[in-house]
Motif scaffolding. Structure first.
Motif, PDB file in Angstrom:
ATOM      1  N   TRP A  37       0.084  -1.378 -11.989  1.00 24.73           N
ATOM      2  CA  TRP A  37       1.441  -1.776 -12.354  1.00 24.73           C
ATOM      3  C   TRP A  37       2.377  -0.583 -12.541  1.00 24.73           C
ATOM      4  CZ3 TRP A  37      -0.039  -6.176 -10.923  1.00 24.73           C
ATOM      5  CH2 TRP A  37      -1.259  -6.709 -11.336  1.00 24.73           C
ATOM      6  N   ILE A  38       1.926   0.457 -13.243  1.00 23.98           N
ATOM      7  CA  ILE A  38       2.776   1.637 -13.472  1.00 23.98           C
ATOM      8  C   ILE A  38       3.115   2.305 -12.151  1.00 23.98           C
ATOM      9  CG2 ILE A  38       2.856   3.935 -14.492  1.00 23.98           C
ATOM     10  CD1 ILE A  38       3.221   1.712 -16.511  1.00 23.98           C
ATOM     11  N   ARG A  39       2.154   2.451 -11.292  1.00 23.43           N
ATOM     12  CA  ARG A  39       2.407   3.130 -10.014  1.00 23.43           C
ATOM     13  C   ARG A  39       3.301   2.304  -9.098  1.00 23.43           C
ATOM     14  NH1 ARG A  39      -1.359   5.564 -12.431  1.00 23.43           N
ATOM     15  NH2 ARG A  39      -1.971   7.706 -11.903  1.00 23.43           N
ATOM     16  N   LEU A  40       3.139   1.008  -9.103  1.00 23.12           N
ATOM     17  CA  LEU A  40       4.046   0.187  -8.310  1.00 23.12           C
ATOM     18  C   LEU A  40       5.469   0.235  -8.865  1.00 23.12           C
ATOM     19  CD1 LEU A  40       1.793  -2.943  -7.649  1.00 23.12           C
ATOM     20  CD2 LEU A  40       2.477  -1.191  -6.004  1.00 23.12           C
ATOM     21  N   TRP A  41       5.601   0.349 -10.179  1.00 24.79           N
ATOM     22  CA  TRP A  41       6.911   0.458 -10.807  1.00 24.79           C
ATOM     23  C   TRP A  41       7.569   1.789 -10.477  1.00 24.79           C
ATOM     24  CZ3 TRP A  41      10.711  -2.160 -12.778  1.00 24.79           C
ATOM     25  CH2 TRP A  41      11.571  -1.615 -13.712  1.00 24.79           C
ATOM     26  N   ARG A  42       6.778   2.855 -10.455  1.00 19.78           N
ATOM     27  CA  ARG A  42       7.328   4.190 -10.236  1.00 19.78           C
ATOM     28  C   ARG A  42       7.604   4.488  -8.771  1.00 19.78           C
ATOM     29  NH1 ARG A  42       3.881   7.694 -14.733  1.00 19.78           N
ATOM     30  NH2 ARG A  42       5.145   7.013 -16.514  1.00 19.78           N
ATOM     31  N   CYS A  43       7.344   3.558  -7.883  1.00 22.78           N
ATOM     32  CA  CYS A  43       7.776   3.771  -6.503  1.00 22.78           C
ATOM     33  C   CYS A  43       9.290   3.721  -6.409  1.00 22.78           C
ATOM     34  CB  CYS A  43       7.137   2.747  -5.579  1.00 22.78           C
ATOM     35  SG  CYS A  43       7.768   1.065  -5.782  1.00 22.78           S
ATOM     36  N   LEU A  44       9.940   3.101  -7.415  1.00 21.72           N
ATOM     37  CA  LEU A  44      11.400   3.073  -7.475  1.00 21.72           C
ATOM     38  C   LEU A  44      11.922   4.373  -8.063  1.00 21.72           C
ATOM     39  CD1 LEU A  44      11.840  -0.521  -8.949  1.00 21.72           C
ATOM     40  CD2 LEU A  44      12.015   0.149  -6.543  1.00 21.72           C
ATOM     41  N   GLY A  45      13.151   4.711  -7.730  1.00 18.52           N
ATOM     42  CA  GLY A  45      13.772   5.877  -8.322  1.00 18.52           C
ATOM     43  C   GLY A  45      14.046   5.672  -9.806  1.00 18.52           C
ATOM     44  N   ALA A  70       0.827  -1.209   0.000  1.00 15.02           N
ATOM     45  CA  ALA A  70       0.000   0.000   0.000  1.00 15.02           C
ATOM     46  C   ALA A  70       0.862   1.261   0.000  1.00 15.02           C
ATOM     47  CB  ALA A  70      -0.940  -0.004   1.205  1.00 15.02           C
ATOM     48  N   LEU A  71       1.932   1.257   0.794  1.00 11.84           N
ATOM     49  CA  LEU A  71       2.829   2.425   0.843  1.00 11.84           C
ATOM     50  C   LEU A  71       3.571   2.606  -0.477  1.00 11.84           C
ATOM     51  CD1 LEU A  71       4.296   2.044   4.450  1.00 11.84           C
ATOM     52  CD2 LEU A  71       2.655   3.759   3.648  1.00 11.84           C
ATOM     53  N   LEU A  72       4.007   1.508  -1.091  1.00  9.91           N
ATOM     54  CA  LEU A  72       4.697   1.599  -2.374  1.00  9.91           C
ATOM     55  C   LEU A  72       3.758   2.148  -3.455  1.00  9.91           C
ATOM     56  CD1 LEU A  72       6.726  -1.745  -2.416  1.00  9.91           C
ATOM     57  CD2 LEU A  72       7.569   0.559  -1.936  1.00  9.91           C
ATOM     58  N   TYR A  73       2.517   1.709  -3.444  1.00  9.42           N
ATOM     59  CA  TYR A  73       1.553   2.232  -4.415  1.00  9.42           C
ATOM     60  C   TYR A  73       1.314   3.727  -4.182  1.00  9.42           C
ATOM     61  CZ  TYR A  73      -2.742   2.769  -7.101  1.00  9.42           C
ATOM     62  OH  TYR A  73      -3.691   3.201  -8.000  1.00  9.42           O
ATOM     63  N   TRP A  74       1.166   4.100  -2.924  1.00  9.94           N
ATOM     64  CA  TRP A  74       0.955   5.525  -2.589  1.00  9.94           C
ATOM     65  C   TRP A  74       2.128   6.362  -3.068  1.00  9.94           C
ATOM     66  CZ3 TRP A  74       3.863   8.607   0.776  1.00  9.94           C
ATOM     67  CH2 TRP A  74       3.318   9.869   1.063  1.00  9.94           C
ATOM     68  N   LEU A  75       3.356   5.876  -2.861  1.00 16.48           N
ATOM     69  CA  LEU A  75       4.530   6.604  -3.304  1.00 16.48           C
ATOM     70  C   LEU A  75       4.570   6.699  -4.827  1.00 16.48           C
ATOM     71  CD1 LEU A  75       7.232   7.965  -2.628  1.00 16.48           C
ATOM     72  CD2 LEU A  75       8.286   5.694  -2.616  1.00 16.48           C
ATOM     73  N   GLY A  76       4.308   5.598  -5.518  1.00 17.98           N
ATOM     74  CA  GLY A  76       4.288   5.625  -6.966  1.00 17.98           C
ATOM     75  C   GLY A  76       3.194   6.522  -7.513  1.00 17.98           C
ATOM     76  N   ASP A  77       2.070   6.584  -6.822  1.00 17.52           N
ATOM     77  CA  ASP A  77       0.979   7.462  -7.255  1.00 17.52           C
ATOM     78  C   ASP A  77       1.386   8.925  -7.150  1.00 17.52           C
ATOM     79  OD1 ASP A  77      -1.720   7.832  -8.161  1.00 17.52           O
ATOM     80  OD2 ASP A  77      -2.267   8.417  -6.126  1.00 17.52           O
ATOM     81  N   ARG A  78       2.108   9.271  -6.114  1.00 14.74           N
ATOM     82  CA  ARG A  78       2.578  10.659  -5.952  1.00 14.74           C
ATOM     83  C   ARG A  78       3.581  11.030  -7.040  1.00 14.74           C
ATOM     84  NH1 ARG A  78       2.023  13.491  -1.248  1.00 14.74           N
ATOM     85  NH2 ARG A  78       4.100  14.391  -1.510  1.00 14.74           N
ATOM     86  N   ARG A  79       4.305  10.052  -7.548  1.00 20.19           N
ATOM     87  CA  ARG A  79       5.317  10.328  -8.574  1.00 20.19           C
ATOM     88  C   ARG A  79       4.758  10.249  -9.994  1.00 20.19           C
ATOM     89  NH1 ARG A  79      10.474   6.763  -6.263  1.00 20.19           N
ATOM     90  NH2 ARG A  79      10.989   8.150  -4.498  1.00 20.19           N
ATOM     91  N   THR A  80       3.490   9.948 -10.136  1.00 19.66           N
ATOM     92  CA  THR A  80       2.879   9.786 -11.452  1.00 19.66           C
ATOM     93  C   THR A  80       1.977  10.968 -11.749  1.00 19.66           C
ATOM     94  OG1 THR A  80       2.904   7.383 -11.199  1.00 19.66           O
ATOM     95  CG2 THR A  80       1.490   8.285 -12.924  1.00 19.66           C
ATOM     96  N   VAL A  81       2.191  11.597 -12.897  1.00 22.30           N
ATOM     97  CA  VAL A  81       1.349  12.716 -13.324  1.00 22.30           C
ATOM     98  C   VAL A  81       0.148  12.145 -14.078  1.00 22.30           C
ATOM     99  CG1 VAL A  81       1.218  14.821 -14.704  1.00 22.30           C
ATOM    100  CG2 VAL A  81       3.333  14.252 -13.459  1.00 22.30           C
ATOM    101  N   THR A  82      -1.039  12.440 -13.583  1.00 25.78           N
ATOM    102  CA  THR A  82      -2.268  11.942 -14.195  1.00 25.78           C
ATOM    103  C   THR A  82      -2.955  13.065 -14.955  1.00 25.78           C
ATOM    104  OG1 THR A  82      -2.547  10.388 -12.344  1.00 25.78           O
ATOM    105  CG2 THR A  82      -4.465  10.792 -13.761  1.00 25.78           C
ATOM    106  N   PRO A  83      -3.217  12.893 -16.252  1.00 28.99           N
ATOM    107  CA  PRO A  83      -3.931  13.939 -17.008  1.00 28.99           C
ATOM    108  C   PRO A  83      -5.280  14.253 -16.372  1.00 28.99           C
ATOM    109  CG  PRO A  83      -3.035  12.261 -18.484  1.00 28.99           C
ATOM    110  CD  PRO A  83      -2.862  11.741 -17.091  1.00 28.99           C
ATOM    111  N   ALA A  84      -5.701  15.503 -16.509  1.00 27.82           N
ATOM    112  CA  ALA A  84      -6.939  15.946 -15.874  1.00 27.82           C
ATOM    113  C   ALA A  84      -8.134  15.116 -16.329  1.00 27.82           C
ATOM    114  CB  ALA A  84      -7.173  17.427 -16.168  1.00 27.82           C
TER     115      ALA A  84
END
Length: 274
Positions: A84-92, A10-24
């Motif tokens: 999947w994208i958000r879990l991937w983007r939790c990494l640097g 859950a924390l990794l997904y939250w972190l990846g979500d913060r690093r992902t820009v979502t179109p409006a």
């Protein structure tokens, strides 16, 4: 361990979500998918870390509820959530680049690529889903999981992993690709549902309890007999266990039967949207 693992995911997904820009234009849909993902993790907590887990040691039907939640609810919801994208983007960024190169081109990971390519095919996914579901319910295997925490954890892990492989064949989950047409997905889901029905029928029609660990208990919560407990478990696999399959079948049958919009009408509408 399941509790801490679920919290970490859950924390990794939250972190990846913060690093992902979502179109409006897709933020509403993404909020729904994120809610679906967190709800799926909540269902995993209920299945593995709630009083249900303690009850499953005394009642076979409670154990079957666990399996239904793992395979037919939580796994399907996670595929639907497209995490999947958000879990991937939790990494640097550097870690993603290095890991991506290693996984896609590294010599040492070549066997892993071949294995993932094989198990990701529709036929292999269905076979693995079916074999894992039926195999772990063979009395000797099931009894072994009740005696060993390690085997029990392996059983639940395989249930969940093979279910993810199965559901990604029928539920769109970008960037994963679906190789089946809508009509094929209907038949695919029906085939897996029939496999689950086979297990339910065997449990329901058995003239005696199949699992000694439950049959030999001096008493059970609610005072039900071991055979009634087993028949109730069969009903859970048969009816609630079919709901997700039926939803998928109805959705794709509806799409399959819906008339397609003529290209002459679709082109002006698309032009006006852009």
């Amino acid at each position: 361990p399941p509790f801490f693992l679920i919290v970490v995911v859950a924390l990794l997904y939250w972190l990846g979500d913060r690093r992902t820009v979502t179109p409006a234009r897709t933020r509403g849909a993404q909020r729904w998918r994120s809610a679906c993902f967190y709800a799926a993790l909540g269902i995993l907590l209920v299945a593995l870390c709630s009083p249900l887990d303690l009850l499953s040691e005394q009642l076979f039907w409670a154990h079957m509820v666990q399996h239904v939640l793992l395979m037919l609810v939580a796994a399907a919801m996670i595929v639907l959530a497209r995490p999947w994208i958000r879990l991937w983007r939790c990494l640097g960024l550097e870690s993603r680049q290095s890991l991506g190169r290693g996984l896609s081109h590294g010599r040492r990971t070549a066997p892993l690529r071949r294995l993932s390519g094989f198990v990701g095919t529709p036929a292999a996914s269905l076979v693995l889903f079916s074999v894992v579901l039926l195999g772990w319910h063979v009395p000797a295997m099931f009894e072994a999981t009740l005696r060993s925490e390690a085997l029990h954890a392996l059983e639940h892990s395989l249930f969940f992993a093979t279910s993810l492989l199965f559901w990604k064949q029928v539920i769109p989950s970008a960037p994963l690709r679906i190789r089946l047409a809508d009509s094929q997905r209907v038949l695919y889901a029906i085939g897996a549902m029939i496999v689950s029905w086979v297990l339910a029928v065997v449990l329901a029609l058995a003239p005696h309890p199949l699992y000694a660990a439950y049959a030999d208990r001096a008493s059970r919560p609610g005072g039900i007999s071991a055979l009634a407990d087993q028949q109730l478990a069969a009903g859970i696999m048969w009816v609630p266990g079919s709901i997700t399959f039926l939803i998928v079948v109805f959705v794709y049958v509806h799409r399959w039967l819906m008339p397609t919009e003529p290209a002459s009408k679709r082109a002006p509408r698309l032009a006006s949207e852009h």
